[in-house]
Motif scaffolding. Structure first.
Motif: not given
Length: 137
Positions: A24-28, A36-38, A94-101, A105-114
């Motif tokens: 899981l990665m989130v974008r601030r 930006s993504w972390q 649960g399912d990851a969503t942007v709760v603290d908007d 501003d975004a979330i992503v489930w990233a593969s190791l390759a990505d």
């Protein structure tokens, strides 16, 4: 940053959350240095362990309930100058969503390759090693 400023600012706990073959990665909303993504992350509060802070911040930011598995490592982040403690976590529910908007501003489930698309400067070596071990490509 002065030594005094480093003493005042709390360490940051970052939750390295894996599920299946993704992390899981989130974008601030506001970049921290060149970041930006972390990983979901935030300050460790007084009396709180890094593991507790990582699970709390994840819940507050994404609504996801996670369980801390182990601390992967600690460093002073080269881009922000903040002390970072990385905590491996598994999803409980649960399912990851942007709760603290206000913060995200975004979330992503990233593969190791990505991951290099989201974190072009590379990951802290203990985090990279953990992800390489637990994520199938």
């Amino acid at each position: 940053m002065s030594d005094r400023a480093a003493e005042i600012e709390p360490a940051i706990a970052a939750a390295v959350i894996t599920q299946g073959n993704k992390v899981l990665m989130v974008r601030r909303r506001v970049q921290e240095g060149s970041l930006s993504w972390q990983f979901p992350a935030g300050g460790i509060e007084a009396g709180e362990s890094p593991e507790d802070a990582a699970t709390r911040e994840t819940r507050e930011e994404t609504g996801l309930e996670v369980r801390a598995i182990k601390v992967l490592g600690e460093r002073v982040h080269p881009n922000t100058g903040r002390t970072m403690i990385y905590v491996a976590c598994d999803v409980i529910s649960g399912d990851a969503t942007v709760v603290d908007d206000d913060e995200l501003d975004a979330i992503v489930w990233a593969s190791l390759a990505d991951l290099s698309e989201y974190v072009p400067h590379g990951l802290f070596n203990p985090v990279q090693e953990h992800l390489a071990a637990v994520l199938s490509t």
